[in-house]
Design a protein around this motif. Structure first.
Motif, mmCIF file in Angstrom:
data_model
loop_
_atom_site.group_PDB
_atom_site.id
_atom_site.type_symbol
_atom_site.label_atom_id
_atom_site.label_comp_id
_atom_site.label_asym_id
_atom_site.label_seq_id
_atom_site.Cartn_x
_atom_site.Cartn_y
_atom_site.Cartn_z
ATOM 1 N N ALA A 10 0.677 -1.437 -0.122
ATOM 2 C CA ALA A 10 0.215 0.282 -0.089
ATOM 3 C C ALA A 10 0.682 1.257 0.293
ATOM 4 O O ALA A 10 2.076 1.032 0.881
ATOM 5 N N VAL A 11 0.050 2.411 -0.697
ATOM 6 C CA VAL A 11 1.188 3.558 -0.414
ATOM 7 C C VAL A 11 0.370 4.877 0.236
ATOM 8 O O VAL A 11 -1.434 4.648 -0.077
ATOM 9 N N GLY A 12 0.301 5.422 0.660
ATOM 10 C CA GLY A 12 -0.709 6.798 1.458
ATOM 11 C C GLY A 12 -0.207 7.873 1.513
ATOM 12 O O GLY A 12 0.931 8.303 1.187
ATOM 13 N N ALA A 13 -0.842 8.765 1.652
ATOM 14 C CA ALA A 13 -0.788 10.687 1.375
ATOM 15 C C ALA A 13 -1.843 11.074 2.705
ATOM 16 O O ALA A 13 -2.970 10.210 2.589
ATOM 17 N N ASP A 14 -1.147 12.314 2.753
ATOM 18 C CA ASP A 14 -2.197 13.290 3.514
ATOM 19 C C ASP A 14 -3.259 13.822 3.233
ATOM 20 O O ASP A 14 -3.648 14.954 3.643
ATOM 21 N N ASN A 15 -2.984 13.759 1.885
ATOM 22 C CA ASN A 15 -3.731 14.530 1.005
ATOM 23 C C ASN A 15 -4.779 13.628 0.259
ATOM 24 O O ASN A 15 -5.147 12.395 0.147
ATOM 25 N N ILE A 46 -3.789 2.197 -2.324
ATOM 26 C CA ILE A 46 -3.818 3.427 -2.394
ATOM 27 C C ILE A 46 -4.712 3.685 -1.177
ATOM 28 O O ILE A 46 -5.293 3.911 -0.915
ATOM 29 N N ILE A 47 -4.098 5.199 -0.369
ATOM 30 C CA ILE A 47 -5.020 5.392 1.243
ATOM 31 C C ILE A 47 -4.582 6.880 0.756
ATOM 32 O O ILE A 47 -3.086 6.718 0.994
ATOM 33 N N GLU A 48 -5.647 7.560 0.687
ATOM 34 C CA GLU A 48 -5.713 8.532 1.023
ATOM 35 C C GLU A 48 -6.317 10.278 2.513
ATOM 36 O O GLU A 48 -6.872 9.051 3.260
ATOM 37 N N ASN A 49 -5.895 10.936 2.842
ATOM 38 C CA ASN A 49 -6.534 11.326 3.568
ATOM 39 C C ASN A 49 -5.557 10.961 4.787
ATOM 40 O O ASN A 49 -6.465 11.017 5.961
ATOM 41 N N LEU A 50 -4.991 10.446 4.835
ATOM 42 C CA LEU A 50 -4.033 10.085 6.774
ATOM 43 C C LEU A 50 -3.819 11.431 7.292
ATOM 44 O O LEU A 50 -3.218 11.912 6.938
ATOM 45 N N ASN A 51 -3.476 11.230 8.361
ATOM 46 C CA ASN A 51 -4.107 11.806 9.365
ATOM 47 C C ASN A 51 -2.036 11.472 10.068
ATOM 48 O O ASN A 51 -2.178 10.122 10.985
ATOM 49 N N LEU A 52 -1.718 12.047 9.635
ATOM 50 C CA LEU A 52 0.041 11.738 9.846
ATOM 51 C C LEU A 52 1.008 12.593 10.712
ATOM 52 O O LEU A 52 1.701 12.245 10.892
ATOM 53 N N ALA A 56 4.216 11.515 12.755
ATOM 54 C CA ALA A 56 5.384 12.631 12.458
ATOM 55 C C ALA A 56 6.434 13.486 13.526
ATOM 56 O O ALA A 56 7.385 13.516 14.349
ATOM 57 N N ARG A 57 4.707 14.435 14.371
ATOM 58 C CA ARG A 57 5.389 14.997 15.822
ATOM 59 C C ARG A 57 5.678 13.966 16.743
ATOM 60 O O ARG A 57 7.630 14.217 17.429
ATOM 61 N N ASP A 58 5.979 13.179 16.842
ATOM 62 C CA ASP A 58 6.181 11.742 18.056
ATOM 63 C C ASP A 58 7.536 11.457 17.536
ATOM 64 O O ASP A 58 8.273 10.404 17.795
ATOM 65 N N ARG A 59 8.103 11.443 16.782
ATOM 66 C CA ARG A 59 8.615 11.322 15.419
ATOM 67 C C ARG A 59 8.852 9.473 15.696
ATOM 68 O O ARG A 59 9.892 8.110 15.281
ATOM 69 N N ARG A 60 7.593 8.777 15.015
ATOM 70 C CA ARG A 60 7.899 7.605 14.946
ATOM 71 C C ARG A 60 7.276 7.341 13.523
ATOM 72 O O ARG A 60 6.726 7.029 12.481
ATOM 73 N N TRP A 61 8.469 6.340 13.032
ATOM 74 C CA TRP A 61 8.861 5.823 11.227
ATOM 75 C C TRP A 61 8.376 4.940 11.502
ATOM 76 O O TRP A 61 7.963 4.358 10.285
ATOM 77 N N VAL A 62 9.010 4.118 12.569
ATOM 78 C CA VAL A 62 8.446 2.388 12.101
ATOM 79 C C VAL A 62 7.352 2.092 13.375
ATOM 80 O O VAL A 62 7.281 2.595 14.432
ATOM 81 N N PHE A 63 6.037 1.349 12.555
ATOM 82 C CA PHE A 63 5.237 1.078 13.307
ATOM 83 C C PHE A 63 4.276 -0.326 12.629
ATOM 84 O O PHE A 63 4.806 -0.445 11.604
ATOM 85 N N ALA A 64 3.669 -1.302 12.960
ATOM 86 C CA ALA A 64 2.392 -2.269 12.481
ATOM 87 C C ALA A 64 1.519 -0.896 11.910
ATOM 88 O O ALA A 64 0.907 0.117 12.613
ATOM 89 N N PHE A 65 1.646 -1.163 10.714
ATOM 90 C CA PHE A 65 -0.412 -0.637 10.058
ATOM 91 C C PHE A 65 -0.986 -1.508 9.794
ATOM 92 O O PHE A 65 -0.670 -2.178 9.049
ATOM 93 N N LEU A 66 -2.615 -1.446 10.300
ATOM 94 C CA LEU A 66 -4.115 -2.094 9.592
ATOM 95 C C LEU A 66 -4.585 -0.593 9.195
ATOM 96 O O LEU A 66 -4.798 -0.238 9.886
ATOM 97 N N PRO A 82 -7.600 3.590 9.520
ATOM 98 C CA PRO A 82 -6.155 3.222 9.651
ATOM 99 C C PRO A 82 -5.933 3.665 11.586
ATOM 100 O O PRO A 82 -6.646 3.611 11.480
ATOM 101 N N LEU A 83 -5.042 2.563 10.959
ATOM 102 C CA LEU A 83 -4.303 2.394 12.504
ATOM 103 C C LEU A 83 -3.092 1.483 13.001
ATOM 104 O O LEU A 83 -2.532 1.079 12.486
ATOM 105 N N ALA A 84 -2.301 3.034 13.896
ATOM 106 C CA ALA A 84 -0.645 2.769 13.763
ATOM 107 C C ALA A 84 -0.365 1.788 15.003
ATOM 108 O O ALA A 84 -0.840 2.956 16.032
ATOM 109 N N LEU A 85 0.437 0.668 15.223
ATOM 110 C CA LEU A 85 0.279 0.506 16.294
ATOM 111 C C LEU A 85 2.275 0.407 16.432
ATOM 112 O O LEU A 85 3.592 0.126 16.106
#
Length: 86
Positions: A10-15, A46-52, A56-66, A82-85
């Motif tokens: 998957a690919v995603g964007a925050d727009n 393709i995943i759109e409108n992700l709230n990242l 980003a603020r917490d510098r979480r670059w690695v996480f499990a994504f569901l 979308p869930l970031a574990l």
């Protein structure tokens, strides 16, 4: 190397517009090339409108994504939860 040439699920964007509006692919002439090529031909979601912002603020670059989609019969897309574990 583009995402379609890698092992990407998957690919995603925050727009809202994952593709560049009004841009035409020079080879196929299609607009919304990601939706015409990446999704149906390569099977990459393709995943759109992700709230990242918080990740980003917490510098979480690695996480499990569901991504939990709605079960819509005959649909070609769905809103997801979308869930970031971390």
């Amino acid at each position: 190397m583009c995402a379609a040439e890698r092992t990407v699920t998957a690919v995603g964007a925050d727009n809202m517009a994952w593709d560049v509006p009004d841009e035409r692919d020079p080879e196929s002439g299609s607009t919304l090339f990601g939706h015409v090529y990446v999704l149906p031909q390569k099977g990459i979601y393709i995943i759109e409108n992700l709230n990242l912002e918080e990740l980003a603020r917490d510098r979480r670059w690695v996480f499990a994504f569901l991504a939990v989609p709605l079960k819509l019969e005959g649909a070609t897309g769905s809103p997801v939860r979308p869930l970031a574990l971390v």
